[in-house]
Design a protein around this motif. Structure first.
Motif, PDB file in Angstrom:
ATOM      1  N   TYR A  12       0.975  -1.545   0.246  1.00 15.68           N
ATOM      2  CA  TYR A  12      -0.096  -0.091  -0.433  1.00 15.68           C
ATOM      3  C   TYR A  12       0.403   1.513   0.428  1.00 15.68           C
ATOM      4  O   TYR A  12       0.176   2.212  -0.891  1.00 15.68           O
ATOM      5  CB  TYR A  12      -1.096  -0.265   1.592  1.00 15.68           C
ATOM      6  CG  TYR A  12      -1.692   1.032   1.126  1.00 15.68           C
ATOM      7  CD1 TYR A  12      -2.683   1.585   0.536  1.00 15.68           C
ATOM      8  CD2 TYR A  12      -1.563   1.570   2.781  1.00 15.68           C
ATOM      9  CE1 TYR A  12      -3.648   3.106   1.105  1.00 15.68           C
ATOM     10  CE2 TYR A  12      -2.087   3.227   3.513  1.00 15.68           C
ATOM     11  CZ  TYR A  12      -3.193   3.619   1.961  1.00 15.68           C
ATOM     12  OH  TYR A  12      -3.370   4.851   2.127  1.00 15.68           O
ATOM     13  N   THR A  71       2.002   2.767  -3.112  1.00 10.70           N
ATOM     14  CA  THR A  71       0.818   3.203  -4.544  1.00 10.70           C
ATOM     15  C   THR A  71       0.508   4.294  -4.571  1.00 10.70           C
ATOM     16  O   THR A  71       0.020   4.977  -5.239  1.00 10.70           O
ATOM     17  CB  THR A  71      -0.672   1.997  -3.751  1.00 10.70           C
ATOM     18  OG1 THR A  71      -1.674   2.959  -2.932  1.00 10.70           O
ATOM     19  CG2 THR A  71      -0.394   0.541  -3.912  1.00 10.70           C
ATOM     20  N   PRO A 127      -0.320   6.476  -1.751  1.00  4.22           N
ATOM     21  CA  PRO A 127      -1.589   7.330  -0.727  1.00  4.22           C
ATOM     22  C   PRO A 127      -0.720   8.400  -0.550  1.00  4.22           C
ATOM     23  O   PRO A 127       0.472   8.638   0.091  1.00  4.22           O
ATOM     24  CB  PRO A 127      -1.476   6.432   0.128  1.00  4.22           C
ATOM     25  CG  PRO A 127       0.044   5.429   0.403  1.00  4.22           C
ATOM     26  CD  PRO A 127       0.797   5.372  -0.712  1.00  4.22           C
ATOM     27  N   GLN A 147      -7.809  -0.704  -2.200  1.00  2.00           N
ATOM     28  CA  GLN A 147      -6.631   0.032  -2.783  1.00  2.00           C
ATOM     29  C   GLN A 147      -5.888  -0.220  -3.524  1.00  2.00           C
ATOM     30  O   GLN A 147      -5.305   0.560  -5.028  1.00  2.00           O
ATOM     31  CB  GLN A 147      -6.491   1.300  -1.784  1.00  2.00           C
ATOM     32  CG  GLN A 147      -7.256   2.384  -1.038  1.00  2.00           C
ATOM     33  CD  GLN A 147      -6.741   3.014   0.135  1.00  2.00           C
ATOM     34  OE1 GLN A 147      -6.233   4.054  -1.178  1.00  2.00           O
ATOM     35  NE2 GLN A 147      -6.924   2.605   0.688  1.00  2.00           N
ATOM     36  N   ILE A 148      -5.306  -1.830  -3.089  1.00  2.00           N
ATOM     37  CA  ILE A 148      -3.965  -1.817  -3.667  1.00  2.00           C
ATOM     38  C   ILE A 148      -3.936  -2.615  -5.097  1.00  2.00           C
ATOM     39  O   ILE A 148      -3.969  -2.742  -6.568  1.00  2.00           O
ATOM     40  CB  ILE A 148      -3.378  -3.053  -2.932  1.00  2.00           C
ATOM     41  CG1 ILE A 148      -2.233  -2.572  -2.070  1.00  2.00           C
ATOM     42  CG2 ILE A 148      -2.708  -4.181  -4.250  1.00  2.00           C
ATOM     43  CD1 ILE A 148      -2.073  -3.348  -0.326  1.00  2.00           C
ATOM     44  N   SER A 204      -5.155  -0.110  -7.569  1.00  2.00           N
ATOM     45  CA  SER A 204      -3.929   0.346  -8.150  1.00  2.00           C
ATOM     46  C   SER A 204      -3.084  -0.722  -9.420  1.00  2.00           C
ATOM     47  O   SER A 204      -2.689   0.176 -10.199  1.00  2.00           O
ATOM     48  CB  SER A 204      -2.978   0.517  -7.478  1.00  2.00           C
ATOM     49  OG  SER A 204      -2.416   0.355  -7.129  1.00  2.00           O
TER      50      SER A 204
END
Length: 152
Positions: free
Chosen positions: A89, A92, A94, A143-144, A147
């Motif tokens: 994460y 990615t 954030p 979210q991972i 992405s």
């Protein structure tokens, strides 16, 4: 261009590493507590340990030692996935504020979970702490996946 140095310069990754190391220290602490409780209760998992500490009659289970072991096992089942999810994460991109919130919520919930387990706190403290720790993990996983979905 050292890739490790670049990762440590990544503020989100450094924030993740901070909480990850605290969680690993927390896991070691639970392991040490388990060992100390074993000694205090004279309840040893291995016959050779029992013999060393007074005799085979101490090769036995103890309810509180088992509680400590379950707390440690629960850490393994939950913190290990967090270590993977949080690391990926972090890469990615954030926002630092949002990422820190994910890491902090997970950390605090897992500390509360351990305390609730070891102190046998009344329901639903432990299950609420468990659930609270799952929320940032599910969020990071989603979210991972979003992405990397275009590469799958």
């Amino acid at each position: 261009s050292n890739p490790a140095a670049a990762m440590i310069r990544n503020e989100v990754f450094s924030c993740f590493v901070f909480y990850a190391v605290l969680l690993v220290i927390k896991m070691y602490t639970i392991a040490i507590i388990t060992g100390q409780v074993r000694l205090r209760k004279k309840a040893f998992a291995n016959p050779e340990d029992a013999l060393r500490h007074g005799g085979l009659q101490f090769h036995r289970e103890d309810p509180y030692v088992e509680r400590c072991r379950r707390a440690h096992l629960n850490d393994l089942e939950n913190i290990l996935p967090f270590l993977f999810l949080g690391a990926v994460y972090s890469l990615t991109g954030p926002s630092l504020t949002v990422a820190r919130l994910h890491f902090l919520v997970f950390f605090l919930a897992r500390v509360l979970h351990s305390l609730a387990y070891l102190l046998a706190l009344q329901a639903p403290t432990r299950s609420l702490a468990y659930t609270a720790a799952q929320v940032p993990c599910v969020s990071m996983a989603v979210q991972i996946l979003m992405s990397v979905a275009s590469f799958a």
